[in-house]
Write a protein that holds these residues in place. Structure first.
Motif, PDB file in Angstrom:
ATOM      1  N   TYR A  19     -58.057 -96.206 -14.359  1.00 23.34           N
ATOM      2  CA  TYR A  19     -58.665 -97.011 -13.298  1.00 23.34           C
ATOM      3  C   TYR A  19     -57.580 -97.468 -12.325  1.00 23.34           C
ATOM      4  CZ  TYR A  19     -60.806-100.889 -10.849  1.00 23.34           C
ATOM      5  OH  TYR A  19     -61.247-101.730  -9.874  1.00 23.34           O
ATOM      6  N   GLU A  23     -56.850 -96.782  -8.155  1.00 22.76           N
ATOM      7  CA  GLU A  23     -56.713 -97.869  -7.186  1.00 22.76           C
ATOM      8  C   GLU A  23     -55.275 -98.030  -6.692  1.00 22.76           C
ATOM      9  OE1 GLU A  23     -59.306 -99.628  -6.027  1.00 22.76           O
ATOM     10  OE2 GLU A  23     -60.604 -98.362  -7.247  1.00 22.76           O
ATOM     11  N   TRP A  24     -54.423 -97.085  -7.014  1.00 24.67           N
ATOM     12  CA  TRP A  24     -53.000 -97.230  -6.732  1.00 24.67           C
ATOM     13  C   TRP A  24     -52.703 -97.429  -5.252  1.00 24.67           C
ATOM     14  CZ3 TRP A  24     -49.154 -98.533  -9.667  1.00 24.67           C
ATOM     15  CH2 TRP A  24     -47.855 -98.390  -9.195  1.00 24.67           C
ATOM     16  N   ALA A  26     -54.576 -98.681  -2.851  1.00 28.06           N
ATOM     17  CA  ALA A  26     -54.979-100.030  -2.431  1.00 28.06           C
ATOM     18  C   ALA A  26     -53.997-101.066  -2.967  1.00 28.06           C
ATOM     19  CB  ALA A  26     -56.390-100.331  -2.917  1.00 28.06           C
TER      20      ALA A  26
END
Length: 121
Positions: A19, A23-24, A26
């Protein structure tokens, strides 16, 4: 950790790592851009204002009334975010909007939003 073969699929740790990898970008924007914040305290304070008025929201009378109320609360919160006194803002905007001719382009109305209004004052 994503390359670690000892972390079994379908575990909480595996899900959390993958997960986070999704989302890295952002997450990295927080450190690359100056207008991102690590917390959301400003938004939480604005949500508190809406929560306190929730009791009054029960009495809007109709769905259309509730929609108008939501727009009104959004406008008030936008004024707060921009450091604009809402009562000064709304009285000025009502007078300016009343003076605009009927076929005024939408861009003129956008200039009356709190952030643009503050710049032009």
């Amino acid at each position: 950790m994503a390359a670690d073969k000892t972390i079994l699929p379908k575990t909480e740790k595996y899900d959390a790592v993958h997960y986070m990898l999704g989302e890295w970008d952002a997450l990295m924007n927080i450190f690359k851009r100056g207008d991102y914040h690590l917390d959301n305290n400003d938004i939480e304070r604005l949500n508190r204002y809406i929560s306190l008025s929730r009791r009054n929201s029960l009495f809007f009378g109709s769905h259309k009334g509730a929609e108008r109320g939501a727009m009104f609360y959004s406008l008030v919160c936008l004024c707060r975010l921009n450091g604009v006194n809402f009562f000064e803002y709304i009285s000025d905007v009502i007078n300016k909007a009343a003076a605009l001719p009927p076929n005024t382009p939408l861009e003129k109305y956008r200039m009356l939003l709190p952030d643009k209004w503050k710049e032009n004052r």
